[in-house]
Design a protein around this motif. Structure first.
Motif, PDB file in Angstrom:
ATOM      1  N   THR A 228       0.832  -1.198   0.000  1.00  0.00           N
ATOM      2  CA  THR A 228       0.000   0.000   0.000  1.00  0.00           C
ATOM      3  C   THR A 228       0.873   1.256   0.000  1.00  0.00           C
ATOM      4  N   GLU A 229       0.325   2.317  -0.536  1.00  0.00           N
ATOM      5  CA  GLU A 229       1.046   3.590  -0.587  1.00  0.00           C
ATOM      6  C   GLU A 229       0.904   4.369   0.711  1.00  0.00           C
ATOM      7  N   GLU A 230      -0.120   4.047   1.480  1.00  0.00           N
ATOM      8  CA  GLU A 230      -0.350   4.704   2.767  1.00  0.00           C
ATOM      9  C   GLU A 230      -1.052   3.706   3.670  1.00  0.00           C
ATOM     10  N   PRO A 231      -1.096   3.920   4.969  1.00  0.00           N
ATOM     11  CA  PRO A 231      -1.737   2.970   5.880  1.00  0.00           C
ATOM     12  C   PRO A 231      -3.186   2.685   5.479  1.00  0.00           C
ATOM     13  N   PHE A 232      -3.597   1.453   5.715  1.00  0.00           N
ATOM     14  CA  PHE A 232      -4.970   1.007   5.425  1.00  0.00           C
ATOM     15  C   PHE A 232      -5.572   0.521   6.743  1.00  0.00           C
ATOM     16  N   PRO A 233      -6.030   1.456   7.588  1.00  0.00           N
ATOM     17  CA  PRO A 233      -6.445   1.095   8.949  1.00  0.00           C
ATOM     18  C   PRO A 233      -7.869   0.546   9.028  1.00  0.00           C
ATOM     19  N   LEU A 234      -8.108  -0.246  10.053  1.00  0.00           N
ATOM     20  CA  LEU A 234      -9.457  -0.660  10.414  1.00  0.00           C
ATOM     21  C   LEU A 234     -10.029   0.410  11.330  1.00  0.00           C
ATOM     22  N   GLN A 235     -11.192   0.954  10.972  1.00  0.00           N
ATOM     23  CA  GLN A 235     -11.856   1.970  11.803  1.00  0.00           C
ATOM     24  C   GLN A 235     -12.778   1.264  12.800  1.00  0.00           C
ATOM     25  N   ILE A 236     -12.621   1.563  14.086  1.00  0.00           N
ATOM     26  CA  ILE A 236     -13.422   0.919  15.134  1.00  0.00           C
ATOM     27  C   ILE A 236     -14.088   1.987  15.999  1.00  0.00           C
ATOM     28  N   LEU A 237     -15.409   1.852  16.200  1.00  0.00           N
ATOM     29  CA  LEU A 237     -16.129   2.727  17.124  1.00  0.00           C
ATOM     30  C   LEU A 237     -15.982   2.165  18.527  1.00  0.00           C
ATOM     31  N   GLN A 238     -15.245   2.876  19.379  1.00  0.00           N
ATOM     32  CA  GLN A 238     -14.959   2.404  20.724  1.00  0.00           C
ATOM     33  C   GLN A 238     -16.139   2.658  21.662  1.00  0.00           C
ATOM     34  N   ARG A 239     -16.062   2.083  22.842  1.00  0.00           N
ATOM     35  CA  ARG A 239     -17.144   2.245  23.819  1.00  0.00           C
ATOM     36  C   ARG A 239     -17.212   3.661  24.383  1.00  0.00           C
ATOM     37  N   ASP A 240     -16.162   4.473  24.159  1.00  0.00           N
ATOM     38  CA  ASP A 240     -16.214   5.867  24.600  1.00  0.00           C
ATOM     39  C   ASP A 240     -16.791   6.789  23.525  1.00  0.00           C
ATOM     40  N   GLY A 241     -17.236   6.191  22.402  1.00  0.00           N
ATOM     41  CA  GLY A 241     -17.855   6.977  21.343  1.00  0.00           C
ATOM     42  C   GLY A 241     -16.871   7.521  20.322  1.00  0.00           C
ATOM     43  N   GLN A 242     -15.585   7.267  20.518  1.00  0.00           N
ATOM     44  CA  GLN A 242     -14.576   7.747  19.586  1.00  0.00           C
ATOM     45  C   GLN A 242     -14.291   6.689  18.520  1.00  0.00           C
ATOM     46  N   VAL A 243     -14.056   7.155  17.284  1.00  0.00           N
ATOM     47  CA  VAL A 243     -13.655   6.256  16.204  1.00  0.00           C
ATOM     48  C   VAL A 243     -12.132   6.289  16.105  1.00  0.00           C
ATOM     49  N   VAL A 244     -11.508   5.116  16.215  1.00  0.00           N
ATOM     50  CA  VAL A 244     -10.055   5.039  16.178  1.00  0.00           C
ATOM     51  C   VAL A 244      -9.619   4.285  14.933  1.00  0.00           C
ATOM     52  N   SER A 245      -8.476   4.692  14.364  1.00  0.00           N
ATOM     53  CA  SER A 245      -7.898   4.013  13.201  1.00  0.00           C
ATOM     54  C   SER A 245      -6.793   3.084  13.689  1.00  0.00           C
ATOM     55  N   VAL A 246      -6.936   1.784  13.424  1.00  0.00           N
ATOM     56  CA  VAL A 246      -5.977   0.790  13.908  1.00  0.00           C
ATOM     57  C   VAL A 246      -5.184   0.244  12.721  1.00  0.00           C
ATOM     58  N   ASN A 247      -3.887   0.498  12.719  1.00  0.00           N
ATOM     59  CA  ASN A 247      -3.008   0.018  11.655  1.00  0.00           C
ATOM     60  C   ASN A 247      -2.245  -1.223  12.111  1.00  0.00           C
ATOM     61  N   THR A 248      -1.935  -2.085  11.152  1.00  0.00           N
ATOM     62  CA  THR A 248      -1.137  -3.273  11.442  1.00  0.00           C
ATOM     63  C   THR A 248      -0.094  -3.472  10.350  1.00  0.00           C
ATOM     64  N   LYS A 249       0.890  -4.300  10.685  1.00  0.00           N
ATOM     65  CA  LYS A 249       1.903  -4.711   9.729  1.00  0.00           C
ATOM     66  C   LYS A 249       1.731  -6.205   9.467  1.00  0.00           C
ATOM     67  N   PRO A 250       2.285  -6.720   8.372  1.00  0.00           N
ATOM     68  CA  PRO A 250       2.222  -8.170   8.145  1.00  0.00           C
ATOM     69  C   PRO A 250       2.744  -8.934   9.355  1.00  0.00           C
ATOM     70  N   GLY A 251       1.974  -9.950   9.774  1.00  0.00           N
ATOM     71  CA  GLY A 251       2.348 -10.721  10.956  1.00  0.00           C
ATOM     72  C   GLY A 251       1.676 -10.239  12.216  1.00  0.00           C
ATOM     73  N   GLN A 252       0.914  -9.142  12.130  1.00  0.00           N
ATOM     74  CA  GLN A 252       0.195  -8.625  13.301  1.00  0.00           C
ATOM     75  C   GLN A 252      -1.301  -8.954  13.213  1.00  0.00           C
TER      76      GLN A 252
END
Length: 463
Positions: A228-252
């Motif tokens: 990828t040319e830039e991070p491809f994060p999973l967006q998760i709506l947390q229990r505090d109401g905030q949306v967080v972007s979670v990035n990983t690397k191969p093997g994670q």
């Protein structure tokens, strides 16, 4: 080998992967589901034909919730999360396509009905090297074996798509990581769902959603490889109401409660590809079903505006008295239209059905499991499968609670659920205290549903 040559080979490998993924992704979703004996629950176990109609659904809504959101939902949520969910609920009135709106309501309802089972919203960990090596090696073995394919024929593309559908490997990794997930959650988990390889090509976007409530209570996404040319994060709506972007690397690996946390790859993928394997687990005592989720959706889900609390209360009283939908006609593709239980030709009294069954006595079904005491106060949904072990079609009905109070003849009324062909089965989900009736030529059988019927096969003609 010079660095320029190595870089050239690396780019060629990534270009090949991207080309293969792009072609295969067009056909992957049309492949038949591969059966696996350990796939306990999943998407294919909830066909739309098993959904009860809108009238019956509303009865459950008023019995179990009475409001959206109900008090128990709000007590479990943080104020900021409740605010976000209220905003998302308000946005649904602008969704014109009713099927799309219903699907989004399912997501919101499930996110609020399901309880938290994880200590935190998500966690990223490195998987054991031997586990990652199995996935990474298999992926690139597939690529190397397809280098001679021209991808100019439908057969070659089908072959590639089938090759990337690695069910055995996915389930092997599912079991490899079971202890890792169980230790994170703090309870024993059953491995119930595994899918891969997923391959996302350039431009891929995944809408917000929740995972199947029966099979992917706790979810995981193993990042196998990407370019990828830039991070491809999973967006998760947390229990505090905030949306967080979670990035990983191969093997994670991302671990999260996919059945409750609204999530998705909502940013368009910039680059050649992203490859992963999806994993699903559930607690051993888990019994939440999609029927329970549907019962939480309010009667006004298909209205253009949310009613005031006074209007909702008035509609609720009317619905509980008449057992008809207070507003809207539902979506025919998902739920049958509301019917007048007192006049529709498919609704009959119990006595009428005895006559339809060639005057066979209406008999009480024997207990599915002997020696198990029932809990009449339980509100847990009961999942069962009705089996037509005879040689004639049988019609299954749901006895409408309290219908004798509103029927013209003062007798209990029944709502048709579906027809079971000879040798066929019909899965159903209902609640303790409800009654089901099966009627066919030479048989009329009635069941008073109890917790002991859960996960049982109920034979229509059997002793």
């Amino acid at each position: 080998m010079g660095k320029a040559t190595e870089d050239g080979l690396l780019n060629s490998r990534h270009l090949l992967l991207a080309t293969l993924f792009a072609f295969a992704s067009m056909l992957y979703r049309f492949l038949p589901t591969v059966e696996n004996s350990e796939f306990i629950y999943g998407e294919n176990t909830w066909p739309m034909r098993t959904a009860i109609n809108e009238t019956a659904r509303l009865v459950l809504f008023w019995e179990m919730h009475g409001a959206w959101p109900d008090q128990q939902m709000q007590l479990r949520e943080s104020p900021t999360y409740s605010k976000v969910m209220a905003e998302r609920t308000n946005e649904l009135k602008n969704v014109e396509d009713l099927q799309d709106r219903w699907d989004k309501w399912i997501t919101l309802a499930q996110a609020r009905v399901v309880h938290d089972v994880t200590p935190e919203d998500w966690r990223v960990v490195d998987v054991p090297s031997e586990t990652f090596s199995k996935a990474y090696t298999r992926l690139h073995e597939i690529v190397s074996k397809t280098t001679n394919k021209t991808l100019k024929t439908e057969q070659s593309v089908q072959s590639l798509a089938s090759a990337l559908h690695q069910t055995d490997l996915s389930y092997e990794i599912l079991h490899d990581l079971k202890l890792l997930f169980s230790e994170w959650v703090g309870m024993s988990l059953l491995p119930t769902s595994a899918r891969g390889f997923h391959f996302f090509p350039e431009g891929y976007v995944e809408e917000d959603h929740v995972d199947p409530v029966e099979s992917e209570v706790v979810s995981g996404i193993l990042h196998v490889d990407s370019d990828t040319e830039e991070p491809f994060p999973l967006q998760i709506l947390q229990r505090d109401g905030q949306v967080v972007s979670v990035n990983t690397k191969p093997g994670q690996l991302i671990m999260f409660q996919g059945s409750k946390r609204i999530h998705g790859y909502t940013n368009s993928l910039r680059g050649r590809f992203f490859a992963s394997i999806s994993l699903g687990y559930r607690p051993e005592s888990w019994n939440v079903t999609r029927m329970q989720v549907m019962a939480a959706i309010p009667p006004w889900w298909d209205a253009s505006e949310q009613p005031s609390s006074e209007e909702a209360e008035a509609d609720g009283n009317s619905s509980k008295a008449e057992f008809t939908a207070p507003s809207g006609q539902g979506v025919s593709v998902v739920l049958p239209e509301p019917e007048d239980l007192r006049s529709d030709e498919h609704n009959h009294s119990v006595e009428q059905h005895v006559a339809m069954g060639n005057d066979t006595d209406l008999q009480e079904s024997p207990a599915a499991v002997d020696g198990v005491e029932s809990d009449d106060a339980s509100l847990a949904p009961i999942m069962m499968t009705f089996v037509n072990d005879g040689n004639v079609p049988v019609v299954l009905y749901w006895v409408v609670p309290g219908s004798e109070a509103t029927s013209d003849d003062g007798r209990q009324q029944m709502q048709e659920v579906g027809t079971i062909p000879p040798g066929g089965v019909l899965p159903q989900t209902t609640f303790p205290g409800h009654e089901m009736v099966a009627v066919g030529q030479g048989v009329a059988r009635r069941w008073a549903i109890e917790p002991r019927h859960n996960l049982q096969r109920l034979a229509v003609f059997g002793a």
